[in-house]
Write a protein that holds these residues in place. Structure first.
Motif, PDB file in Angstrom:
ATOM      1  N   ALA A 103       0.824  -1.209   0.000  1.00 18.51           N
ATOM      2  CA  ALA A 103       0.000   0.000   0.000  1.00 18.51           C
ATOM      3  C   ALA A 103       0.858   1.259   0.000  1.00 18.51           C
ATOM      4  N   MET A 104       2.006   1.198   0.671  1.00 12.52           N
ATOM      5  CA  MET A 104       2.837   2.383   0.829  1.00 12.52           C
ATOM      6  C   MET A 104       3.745   2.651  -0.361  1.00 12.52           C
ATOM      7  N   VAL A 105       4.098   1.627  -1.136  1.00  9.15           N
ATOM      8  CA  VAL A 105       5.193   1.742  -2.098  1.00  9.15           C
ATOM      9  C   VAL A 105       4.894   2.703  -3.241  1.00  9.15           C
ATOM     10  N   ALA A 106       3.626   2.927  -3.548  1.00 13.70           N
ATOM     11  CA  ALA A 106       3.288   3.736  -4.718  1.00 13.70           C
ATOM     12  C   ALA A 106       3.446   5.227  -4.488  1.00 13.70           C
ATOM     13  N   GLY A 107       3.892   5.609  -3.309  1.00 11.31           N
ATOM     14  CA  GLY A 107       4.038   7.029  -3.042  1.00 11.31           C
ATOM     15  C   GLY A 107       2.716   7.719  -2.834  1.00 11.31           C
ATOM     16  N   ALA A 108       1.775   7.039  -2.207  1.00 15.54           N
ATOM     17  CA  ALA A 108       0.444   7.607  -1.976  1.00 15.54           C
ATOM     18  C   ALA A 108       0.522   8.846  -1.088  1.00 15.54           C
ATOM     19  N   GLU A 109      -0.433   9.741  -1.283  1.00 14.18           N
ATOM     20  CA  GLU A 109      -0.527  10.930  -0.443  1.00 14.18           C
ATOM     21  C   GLU A 109      -1.454  10.698   0.748  1.00 14.18           C
ATOM     22  N   LEU A 110      -2.353   9.731   0.629  1.00 11.17           N
ATOM     23  CA  LEU A 110      -3.219   9.322   1.732  1.00 11.17           C
ATOM     24  C   LEU A 110      -3.213   7.809   1.790  1.00 11.17           C
ATOM     25  N   ILE A 111      -2.843   7.257   2.944  1.00 10.66           N
ATOM     26  CA  ILE A 111      -2.815   5.815   3.136  1.00 10.66           C
ATOM     27  C   ILE A 111      -3.854   5.452   4.193  1.00 10.66           C
ATOM     28  N   MET A 112      -4.727   4.493   3.872  1.00  6.29           N
ATOM     29  CA  MET A 112      -5.757   4.038   4.795  1.00  6.29           C
ATOM     30  C   MET A 112      -5.442   2.588   5.182  1.00  6.29           C
ATOM     31  N   LEU A 113      -5.194   2.379   6.457  1.00  2.34           N
ATOM     32  CA  LEU A 113      -4.804   1.063   6.963  1.00  2.34           C
ATOM     33  C   LEU A 113      -5.891   0.540   7.894  1.00  2.34           C
ATOM     34  N   ASP A 114      -6.458  -0.611   7.535  1.00  2.00           N
ATOM     35  CA  ASP A 114      -7.555  -1.192   8.299  1.00  2.00           C
ATOM     36  C   ASP A 114      -7.012  -2.286   9.216  1.00  2.00           C
ATOM     37  N   GLU A 115      -6.857  -1.956  10.500  1.00  2.00           N
ATOM     38  CA  GLU A 115      -6.347  -2.852  11.534  1.00  2.00           C
ATOM     39  C   GLU A 115      -5.009  -3.488  11.140  1.00  2.00           C
ATOM     40  N   PRO A 116      -4.005  -2.676  10.858  1.00  2.00           N
ATOM     41  CA  PRO A 116      -2.714  -3.236  10.417  1.00  2.00           C
ATOM     42  C   PRO A 116      -1.976  -4.007  11.489  1.00  2.00           C
ATOM     43  N   ALA A 117      -2.290  -3.806  12.778  1.00  2.00           N
ATOM     44  CA  ALA A 117      -1.532  -4.465  13.847  1.00  2.00           C
ATOM     45  C   ALA A 117      -2.047  -5.861  14.169  1.00  2.00           C
ATOM     46  N   VAL A 118      -3.119  -6.302  13.504  1.00  2.00           N
ATOM     47  CA  VAL A 118      -3.650  -7.638  13.763  1.00  2.00           C
ATOM     48  C   VAL A 118      -2.579  -8.690  13.453  1.00  2.00           C
ATOM     49  N   GLY A 119      -2.283  -9.558  14.409  1.00  2.59           N
ATOM     50  CA  GLY A 119      -1.331 -10.638  14.209  1.00  2.59           C
ATOM     51  C   GLY A 119       0.121 -10.255  14.363  1.00  2.59           C
ATOM     52  N   LEU A 120       0.410  -8.987  14.671  1.00  5.54           N
ATOM     53  CA  LEU A 120       1.797  -8.562  14.807  1.00  5.54           C
ATOM     54  C   LEU A 120       2.279  -8.756  16.239  1.00  5.54           C
ATOM     55  N   SER A 121       3.539  -9.125  16.369  1.00  2.00           N
ATOM     56  CA  SER A 121       4.167  -9.224  17.689  1.00  2.00           C
ATOM     57  C   SER A 121       4.391  -7.819  18.234  1.00  2.00           C
ATOM     58  N   PRO A 122       4.640  -7.687  19.537  1.00  2.00           N
ATOM     59  CA  PRO A 122       4.936  -6.354  20.087  1.00  2.00           C
ATOM     60  C   PRO A 122       6.095  -5.668  19.376  1.00  2.00           C
ATOM     61  N   GLY A 123       7.128  -6.427  19.023  1.00  5.73           N
ATOM     62  CA  GLY A 123       8.250  -5.834  18.311  1.00  5.73           C
ATOM     63  C   GLY A 123       7.860  -5.337  16.936  1.00  5.73           C
ATOM     64  N   ASP A 124       7.034  -6.132  16.219  1.00  8.00           N
ATOM     65  CA  ASP A 124       6.569  -5.718  14.895  1.00  8.00           C
ATOM     66  C   ASP A 124       5.661  -4.494  14.993  1.00  8.00           C
ATOM     67  N   ARG A 125       4.834  -4.439  16.064  1.00  5.17           N
ATOM     68  CA  ARG A 125       3.970  -3.270  16.251  1.00  5.17           C
ATOM     69  C   ARG A 125       4.804  -2.013  16.478  1.00  5.17           C
ATOM     70  N   LEU A 126       5.868  -2.155  17.253  1.00  2.29           N
ATOM     71  CA  LEU A 126       6.745  -1.017  17.498  1.00  2.29           C
ATOM     72  C   LEU A 126       7.370  -0.540  16.192  1.00  2.29           C
ATOM     73  N   HIS A 127       7.842  -1.479  15.382  1.00  2.00           N
ATOM     74  CA  HIS A 127       8.455  -1.124  14.105  1.00  2.00           C
ATOM     75  C   HIS A 127       7.424  -0.488  13.176  1.00  2.00           C
ATOM     76  N   LEU A 128       6.204  -1.021  13.171  1.00  2.00           N
ATOM     77  CA  LEU A 128       5.134  -0.453  12.355  1.00  2.00           C
ATOM     78  C   LEU A 128       4.857   0.983  12.776  1.00  2.00           C
ATOM     79  N   GLY A 129       4.769   1.210  14.076  1.00  2.00           N
ATOM     80  CA  GLY A 129       4.514   2.564  14.569  1.00  2.00           C
ATOM     81  C   GLY A 129       5.589   3.541  14.134  1.00  2.00           C
ATOM     82  N   GLU A 130       6.840   3.106  14.199  1.00  2.00           N
ATOM     83  CA  GLU A 130       7.948   3.964  13.771  1.00  2.00           C
ATOM     84  C   GLU A 130       7.847   4.265  12.274  1.00  2.00           C
TER      85      GLU A 130
END
Length: 244
Positions: A157-184
């Motif tokens: 979703a992010m790679v196309a250089g979008a100006e607005l990105i809509m993420l529907d529950e992206p943290a589902v199934g992610l470990s705490p470490g992955d969630r931290l990386h996603l947030g960053e």
């Protein structure tokens, strides 16, 4: 916006805006209308009333592909990974609208097609690196864990250089470490001027990345404020805890 299904009002008079460089999160109980609002913005469901504008231009009534071509990209709750393709190939599909190529260009290996493909591959690999999953580029997406597949979908979703990105529950199934990386990663994108609209239940991620939190209940907005204020909001406490 107002959205109805067979007489049932799923979203009722919802109004909000998200600015460049801002992360706005929609929260609320299951069935509150969050994903329906996403679908209305993206052109997947019609609105009974209201309109959507992007960069001051109306987009109501456009098809999803037309909306995506304007610079709005999204993910879905149900994982949309192409399981038989590699991770890199999955991310490259996110550049389909941005990569000029033709059938004969691919067959005859025109220089312009080769350059476009190399540029697209470079962008895809850079995004995988940014998401911390560059080492998975050549693996079949279906072999990954669910959390890793979510990261691939977000990268696409992010790679196309979008100006607005809509993420529907992206943290589902992610470990705490992955969630931290996603947030960053989300904060980095916002710092680049990307507008991010998020539907999420994971409160540590919401509190870490959001500039504003909008809470829905039964399709109506009951609160909108900075994340630090949301835990003390009377209406939000009533919805989530049953008391103020």
């Amino acid at each position: 916006m107002t959205v109805r299904f067979s007489g049932l009002t799923a979203v009722n008079g919802l109004s909000f805006s998200v600015q460049r460089g801002e992360v706005l999160t929609l929260m609320g109980p299951n069935g509150a209308g969050k994903t329906t609002a996403f679908n209305a913005i993206g052109g997947f469901v019609p609105m009974a009333q209201g309109h959507v504008a992007f960069k001051d231009q109306p987009i109501t009534g456009l098809r999803p592909a037309q909306i995506a071509a304007l610079g709005i990209r999204r993910t879905f709750q149900n994982n949309g990974i192409l399981r038989e393709m590699s991770v890199l190939e999955n991310v490259l599909t996110g550049l389909e609208l941005d990569t000029p190529s033709t059938f004969w260009g691919c067959v005859t290996r025109w220089p312009a097609s080769d350059r476009a493909e190399r540029a697209a591959t470079g962008r895809a690999r850079a995004m995988l690196d940014k998401m911390g999953i560059a080492d998975l580029a050549d693996r079949p997406a279906g072999d990954l864990s669910f959390g890793q597949q979510r990261l691939v979908e977000i990268a696409r979703a992010m790679v196309a250089g979008a100006e607005l990105i809509m993420l529907d529950e992206p943290a589902v199934g992610l470990s705490p470490g992955d969630r931290l990386h996603l947030g960053e990663s989300l904060r980095d994108l916002a710092a680049e001027g990307i507008a991010i609209l998020l539907v999420e239940h994971v409160q540590d991620l919401v509190m870490a990345v959001s500039d504003q939190v909008l809470v829905l209940n039964y399709g109506e907005k009951i609160a909108q404020c900075p994340p630090g204020e949301i835990r003390n909001n009377k209406h939000v406490l009533e919805v989530y805890l049953g008391h103020a």
